[in-house]
Write an enzyme that holds these catalytic residues in place. Structure first.
Site, PDB file in Angstrom:
ATOM      1  N   GLY A  10       0.826  -1.205   0.000  1.00  0.00           N
ATOM      2  CA  GLY A  10       0.000   0.000   0.000  1.00  0.00           C
ATOM      3  C   GLY A  10       0.858   1.251   0.000  1.00  0.00           C
ATOM      4  N   PHE A  11       0.201   2.387   0.108  1.00  0.00           N
ATOM      5  CA  PHE A  11       0.896   3.671   0.058  1.00  0.00           C
ATOM      6  C   PHE A  11       1.886   3.824   1.227  1.00  0.00           C
ATOM      7  CE2 PHE A  11       0.104   8.056   1.908  1.00  0.00           C
ATOM      8  CZ  PHE A  11       1.197   8.641   1.307  1.00  0.00           C
ATOM      9  N   ASP A  31       0.451  -9.014   1.245  1.00  0.00           N
ATOM     10  CA  ASP A  31      -0.528  -8.056   0.706  1.00  0.00           C
ATOM     11  C   ASP A  31      -1.297  -8.768  -0.394  1.00  0.00           C
ATOM     12  OD1 ASP A  31      -1.758  -5.790  -0.684  1.00  0.00           O
ATOM     13  OD2 ASP A  31      -0.387  -4.543   0.485  1.00  0.00           O
ATOM     14  N   GLY A  36      -3.655  -2.200  -2.424  1.00  0.00           N
ATOM     15  CA  GLY A  36      -2.244  -1.889  -2.694  1.00  0.00           C
ATOM     16  C   GLY A  36      -1.905  -2.184  -4.148  1.00  0.00           C
ATOM     17  N   LEU A  76      -0.324  -3.148   9.013  1.00  0.00           N
ATOM     18  CA  LEU A  76      -0.950  -2.017   8.324  1.00  0.00           C
ATOM     19  C   LEU A  76      -2.143  -2.453   7.482  1.00  0.00           C
ATOM     20  CD1 LEU A  76       2.248  -0.265   6.871  1.00  0.00           C
ATOM     21  CD2 LEU A  76       0.989   0.433   8.885  1.00  0.00           C
ATOM     22  N   THR A  95     -12.048  -7.496   7.093  1.00  0.00           N
ATOM     23  CA  THR A  95     -10.580  -7.351   7.027  1.00  0.00           C
ATOM     24  C   THR A  95     -10.061  -6.676   8.293  1.00  0.00           C
ATOM     25  OG1 THR A  95     -10.725  -7.074   4.649  1.00  0.00           O
ATOM     26  CG2 THR A  95      -8.675  -6.353   5.680  1.00  0.00           C
ATOM     27  N   TYR A 149     -15.960   2.083   9.862  1.00  0.00           N
ATOM     28  CA  TYR A 149     -14.495   2.109   9.757  1.00  0.00           C
ATOM     29  C   TYR A 149     -13.888   2.440  11.131  1.00  0.00           C
ATOM     30  CZ  TYR A 149      -9.953   3.651   7.850  1.00  0.00           C
ATOM     31  OH  TYR A 149      -8.625   3.824   7.572  1.00  0.00           O
ATOM     32  N   LYS A 153     -11.845  -0.246  13.616  1.00  0.00           N
ATOM     33  CA  LYS A 153     -10.475   0.011  14.085  1.00  0.00           C
ATOM     34  C   LYS A 153     -10.448   0.165  15.616  1.00  0.00           C
ATOM     35  CE  LYS A 153      -7.365   0.080  11.850  1.00  0.00           C
ATOM     36  NZ  LYS A 153      -6.576  -1.064  11.317  1.00  0.00           N
TER      37      LYS A 153
END
Ligand code: UDP
Length: 321
Positions: A10-11, A31, A36, A76, A95, A149, A153
C-alpha cells in the site's frame, strides 16, 4: 531484524518497506493487492533482504508461518479510504476486525512484538483541537456506514490493549492522521491525490460540502520514521499514539493551494456530500492531532511544512502523467 509488514504494497506500507530496507532490516510483505499495488514494491524485488507474499491476512496458515519466522510485525493491512469503506462495508469490517484478530492471536502465540496501525477516524465527530489519545469518541448511528471504519479500528485497539493487559503481549497502537505523498491513489477517495490530478488536468477541483471542514496532512516520510522509532521504543508498549501533522487547513483552502502550486486553470466547484456518498453520510468537520505523546516517547514530531509536501506530491504526479 526480520520485520513482517502486512499491507506492505500500500501507500504507507511500501514507503515503510523502503525505509526499513534503508536501515538494514529484513522485510517480508503480505498483501493481497486489494487496495495496494505491486508497482509500489516492484523495485524491491530481487533484494535478498526483501520478500513479497501475495496473500490475504485472513489466511491463517500463511500468517502463522510468516509470524513464526519474523521478529516484529507491523500490521498495516486494512480497508482504506472513506469511499472504499462506504462501497465495500462488509469486506472492510471483516478485514479490519478478523485480520487484526488473526495477527494478534499469532503474535501472542509466538510472543512477537506487534505494532497496530489505527486511524484518526477513531476520534469521530469532534470539533475541538488538538485531539488527544484519551479523548472521548463520538460516532453517528450504524446506518451511517462511514462509522463502521472507526468502530472496526476501535475494536482492533481494544483487542490489542486487552492482549497487552491479559497476556503481556508487546503491542503498540499508532493512530495515523491524513498521510499524503507520492504513490497515494485517489481511487479510494483521498483528497490530495484527487485534487492534484484534477488540477494537473485543468479539470474542476471537487470540494465536497462547503469546504470549511479541516484536516492536517502529514508527509509519508515523517510517518514511516515515527513508526520505526516507535517500534524501537519500549515505553510505547501498551499505548495508543497519534501520528499526524500540525498545520490545520480547510479543504477549500487546500484546493486553492494545490491549484496555485500546480499552476492550474481548474475551476474549484462545491459538490454536495449527498451527490457523492448518498443520503447517509456525515463528514468529520475537524481533525487535528496532539503530538505531545509522540514527542515525549520518541522526541520527534512530523514537521514537513504543508507547502513542501504539496510541492513534492505535485511534482510526483506531474512526472506520472
Ligand atoms: N474531499 C473533497 N473532495 C474530494 C475528496 C475528499 O472535498 O475529491 C474532502 C472529504 O469530504 C473530507 C476531506 O476532503 O472532508 C478529506 O477526505 P479524505 O477522504 O482524504 O480523508 P478523511 O479525512 O475524510 O478520511
Amino acid at each position: 531484524m526480520n520485520i513482517l509488514v502486512t499491507g506492505g504494497a500500500g501507500f504507507i506500507g511500501s514507503h515503510l518497506c523502503d525505509y526499513l530496507i534503508s536501515k538494514g532490516e529484513y522485510v517480508s510483505v503480505i498483501d493481497d493487492l486489494s487496495t495496494g499495488f505491486f508497482e509500489n514494491i516492484v523495485h524491491l524485488q530481487g533484494d535478498p533482504r526483501f520478500q513479497y507474499i501475495n496473500d490475504t491476512i485472513l489466511n491463517k496458515d500463511r500468517m502463522d508461518s510468516l509470524i513464526q519466522q519474523c521478529d516484529v510485525i507491523i500490521h498495516l493491512a486494512a480497508a482504506v479510504g472513506v469511499k472504499y469503506v462506504i462501497e465495500n462495508p462488509l469486506s472492510s469490517i471483516e478485514t479490519n476486525i478478523c485480520g487484526t484478530e488473526i495477527a494478534l492471536k499469532l503474535a501472542n502465540r509466538y510472543k512477537k512484538k506487534i505494532l497496530i496501525a489505527s486511524t484518526s477516524e477513531v476520534y469521530g465527530k469532534h470539533m475541538h483541537a488538538p485531539l488527544k489519545e484519551d479523548d472521548n469518541l463520538i460516532y453517528g448511528p450504524p446506518s451511517t456506514m462511514r462509522w463502521s471504519y472507526a468502530a472496526s479500528k476501535l475494536i482492533d485497539e481494544f483487542t490489542a490493549l486487552a492482549y497487552h493487559r491479559t497476556k503481556k503481549l508487546k503491542v503498540a497502537i499508532f493512530r495515523c492522521f491524513n498521510t499524503i505523498g507520492p504513490r497515494q491513489t485517489g481511487l479510494y477517495g483521498m483528497v490530495v491525490p484527487r485534487f492534484i490530478q484534477q488540477a494537473l488536468r485543468d479539470e474542476p477541483i471537487t470540494v465536497f460540502g462547503d469546504g470549511r471542514q479541516t484536516r492536517t496532512f502529514t508527509y509519508f516520510g515523517d510517518v514511516v520514521e515515527a513508526i520505526y522509532r516507535l517500534m524501537k521504543c519500549e515505553e510505547a508498549l501498551g499505548k495508543i499514539i497519534n501520528i499526524g501533522g500540525t498545520e490545520e487547513i480547510s479543504i477549500s483552502e487546500l484546493a486553492e493551494r494545490i491549484k496555485s502550486i500546480a499552476g492550474s486553470k481548474s475551476e474549484i466547484i462545491y459538490v454536495p456530500y449527498e451527490q457523492v456518498y448518498g443520503k447517509d453520510f456525515e463528514d468529520m468537520m475537524r481533525r487535528v492531532p496532539s503530538s505531545e505523546k509522540l514527542n515525549s516517547l520518541i522526541g520527534f514530531v512530523p514537521q514537513t511544512p504543508l507547502d513542501t509536501i504539496l510541492e513534492k506530491t505535485v511534482e510526483y504526479f506531474s512526472s506520472e502523467t
